[in-house]
Scaffold this motif. Structure first.
Motif: not given
Length: 803
Positions: A415-417, A592-596, A643-645, A652-654
């Motif tokens: 990631y980010m490479m 939802q399965s998405n995380e902040d 950002g990353r978890t 994610y943000r709600a």
């Protein structure tokens, strides 16, 4: 383009005529259902016109009809006990009339028992030769014609699957208007509709939620065992509990037949793609009260991608038994196993170190040669259905499914490479190696009663039911040791030839989802031309997620909702015998399965979905059209951040106040006796505070697939073509020089061609060309800033022998 298409469709429909012999034997399969719907199904299967006064059939029910019968025999059996009889007949059609009460009572006493063979899922499309369904039940459990359903729905029938060689669910979704696909890697595909990913699957109407992170067979389903695939657009919480605001995919299995039938198919295609299929069905006793069907398929294929291949095996068996003239038992099981080699994980790095699009050959495979992502599905199902003498039906369904995954993965996708264009340096396998094993065990039980009732002098319909489900994922995550060399000296010279590490157990994962609820739906016959559907579901939802390193305490995450009310309302007004207007509303409740950024799961997505439109039906249901305007209003909408978890995923943000607006237009069925068409156009835009969101899915899509059966000296030849177009789409990704910024994917067209020739009544040969002009295109997996090439032009040939 839309105007030209619509003008051509209406002109051809106006000129179409249907003429059929009345005594020729026809294979019928018509479910017990409201009489008006059954007559539409009869007209479609018999190719006969049926003339009647709508007041004569309103509120009446039809018996099930099955087997090889003349149209008159079938119609008489269908009308038995309904109080409606044949008044006259001539070439090409029948006229009906309502019987006087005394005559109806006399007939009722002399009726013979009729074997029940319906399963309340709508009409079977196999054998109809049609690209449009007769009746469906996905939206409300009520068995209704598409025109009577106040919601957009697309159906890919058995005929369309056979004509265009749609052997996997990915193929079907690419043919479905309003659905777009994003390729994650060789073993995972994500489907989108109305701006949302589709993770709600149903099998014969029983919900099974897909976990896309630990994909285990849902998007690899073989189509050999299914009669049709229904895609219900918009929120679907009335029957599923956790209702997806985009769409729900319902896969309807094939049914056994009373008469013996079967086919065997052999095919070969580009990149050493070989497939065989065997399908056998018939009665197991002389009376035909016990019927069975068995299907087997094997596919062995390589790919346009280097060092990738996959073997797939599929088995299916089902049995129907008439326990009494009014009671039907169905049991069955299916098994599918996918064993790939050289599996990719994620896609190709989107940018090089200078910020340019990282173009590599379509044959580039980012997976290690030893990489694989085996997936299996094992299902057992049972249904008991009883028809009561008062027209009511009771049904109990049970579905048990185990989705397993066993993977070893390695990819230079750090990631980010970003690789240096000249040297290929700058990318490693850090974070993109692992061994993942586990299974998802799902159990679902649904029971309901459905039937007519009288109120204020009119007959109406009611469904009341309850459901309970439990889904548990238990998995092991294994990682490579710290001593393993994850470096990749030259990204552009990568050929996957790297040593496999000695994995160690790093994390145990468990997810358990429990849902329960009660629901009811009533269809009120306010007038002969006005129907009101009111429904509601009260749901309970409990989700627990834990993960832990071996020997350490688990870290639980829990989401629980009780007494969630999901209302549904629909109104259908018949302008004429062909046209209807409709409006519908339902609530959205989607965990939802998405995380902040802190690793916490977002609260459930909530909101409302609205839809208004017009539908039409021609040629006794053999041609259906729809035009819809839809809006969804959502809170707790998952918006990706830069950002990353803690586990390395996208954070994610709600956000509240996201509104999606759009239109759907679709036409499916026969324009003439020999000309089939399935076409659709979708436009949608999602905004929050005036800014667009959910842009990974294109805002505009167009689908058109058509086939024509030739006559005269070309009799036996069928030719067809299809075109798919999607407009540009974009999303925010991490750029090496511009930071978190927009990346746009251009629009593109894809064209498919097909031809088949029936050598005789048993043998047929076919050829298919996909992406005929070899268009080079890609899809974006924005959460990891990678992309995947679409499949180049491919050619396949097959031979089918019908028993």
């Amino acid at each position: 383009m839309r105007g030209a298409l619509a003008g051509g469709v209406w002109a051809v429909m106006a000129a179409a005529q249907v003429v059929h012999a009345q005594e020729a034997q026809v294979q019928f399969d018509i479910a017990a259902q409201p009489l008006a719907n059954a007559l539409g199904a009869f007209g479609q299967q018999a190719r006969q016109q049926v003339l009647f006064d709508e007041a004569d059939v309103a509120g009446r029910s039809a018996r099930a009809v099955r087997g090889s019968l003349s149209p008159r025999q079938a119609l008489e059996q269908l009308l038995a006990g309904s109080g409606v009889a044949i008044a006259g007949a001539k070439a090409g059609g029948f006229a009906l009339k309502a019987l006087p009460p005394a005559q109806k009572q006399s007939l009722d006493h002399s009726l013979e028992s009729v074997t029940v063979t319906a399963n309340q899922l709508g009409e079977i499309t196999e054998g109809t030769g049609s690209y449009t369904p007769g009746t469906i039940a996905t939206a409300t459990r009520l068995v209704l014609a598409p025109r009577e359903t106040p919601q957009s729905i697309s159906v890919i029938t058995r005929q369309e699957m056979d004509d265009f060689n749609l052997r996997a669910i990915d193929d079907v979704m690419r043919h479905t208007p309003g659905v777009s696909t994003v390729t994650y890697d060789t073993e995972r595909t994500e489907y989108y509709a109305r701006g949302f990913s589709i993770n709600e699957f149903q099998y014969d109407g029983i919900p099974m939620t897909r976990n896309s992170r630990y994909s285990a067979g849902n998007t690899l389903s073989d189509m050999a065992i299914y009669d049709r695939v229904e895609v219900l657009k918009g929120a679907t919480g009335l029957l599923t509990g956790a209702g997806n605001p985009g769409a729900t995919i319902n896969l309807i299995r094939k049914k056994p037949t009373k008469d013996f039938q079967g086919h065997a198919t052999l095919g070969a295609g580009s990149w050493d793609n070989y497939r065989g299929e065997l399908d056998i069905s018939g009665s197991l006793n002389t009376s035909g009260s016990v019927r069975a069907r068995a299907v087997a398929a094997h596919q062995d294929k390589k790919s346009y991608m280097d060092h990738y291949q996959r073997k797939t095996d599929m088995l299916f068996g089902t049995l129907e038994a008439d326990l009494s003239p009014n009671t039907l038992l169905t049991i069955g099981a299916d098994y599918q196993n996918s064993a790939p080699k050289g599996s990719t994980w994620g896609g190709i790095r989107l940018f090089d170190s200078a910020g340019n699009f990282n173009a590599v050959p379509r044959s580039f495979n980012n997976g290690a040669r030893w990489a694989h992502w085996d997936q299996s599905t094992k299902t057992a199902f049972a249904t008991l259905e009883h028809h009561f003498s008062n027209g009511w039906v009771g049904k109990v369904q049970f579905n048990h499914q185990i989705n397993g995954y066993d993977s070893e993965l390695g990819s230079p996708n750090g990631y980010m490479m970003y690789p240096d264009r000249a040297t290929g340096a700058g990318v490693t396998m850090a974070g993109w190696m692992g061994q993942y094993r586990g299974d998802v065990k799902s159990n679902a039980l649904d029971a309901y009663l459905s039937g007519p009732f009288s109120l204020l002098g009119r007959e109406h319909e009611l469904v009341v039911g309850a459901s309970v489900s439990r889904q548990e994922l238990a998995g092991e995550n294994h990682w490579q040791p710290a001593s393993y060399d994850v470096s990749v000296p030259n990204y552009y010279a990568w050929d996957g030839n790297i040593a496999k590490p000695d994995w160690y157990l790093a994390r145990l994962v468990n997810e358990t989802t429990r849902q329960s609820g009660v629901y009811g739906t009533a269809r009120f016959n306010l007038r002969d031309d006005l129907k009101l559907i009111l429904g509601s579901r009260v749901s309970n939802y409990d989700y627990v997620y834990t993960y832990a390193a071996p020997g350490t305490a688990a870290v639980p995450t829990n989401k629980k909702e009780s007494g969630v009310v999901v209302p549904y309302m629909g109104l259908v007004y018949d302008l004429s015998s062909h046209w209807s207007l409709y409006a519908s509303h339902t609530s959205i409740f989607q965990p939802q399965s998405n995380e902040d950024a802190g690793g916490a799961r977002l609260d459930p997505l909530k909101g409302n979905s609205y839809e208004v439109g017009a539908k039409s039906q021609f040629f006794n249901g053999r041609l259906n059209t729809s035009l819809a305007y839809f809006e969804t209003h959502q809170d707790n909408f998952a918006q990706r951040t830069s950002g990353r978890t803690p586990s390395g995923g996208a954070a994610y943000r709600a956000v509240d106040g996201v509104v999606t607006k759009g239109v759907d237009a679709e036409v499916s069925g026969k324009l003439t006796e020999n000309w089939q068409l399935h076409a659709g156009y979708t436009h949608k835009v999602a905004r929050r505070d005036g800014a667009k969101v959910t842009t990974i899915e294109p805002e505009d899509q167009f689908h058109l697939y058509t086939s024509y059966q030739w006559g005269g000296s070309l009799r036996g030849l069928t030719t067809g073509a299809g075109a798919r177009w999607q407009g540009k789409s974009w999303d925010d990704v991490n750029h090496p020089t511009n930071g978190y910024s927009r990346f746009t994917m251009p629009s593109y067209w894809l064209v498919d061609l097909m031809a088949s020739y029936r050598v005789n009544k048993n043998l047929m040969a076919s050829v298919h060309i996909n992406n005929a002009f070899d268009k080079k295109y890609h899809t974006l997996m924005s959460i990891y800033d990678v992309y995947s090439w679409g499949e180049p032009r491919s050619v396949s040939v097959s031979m089918r022998y019908d028993f």
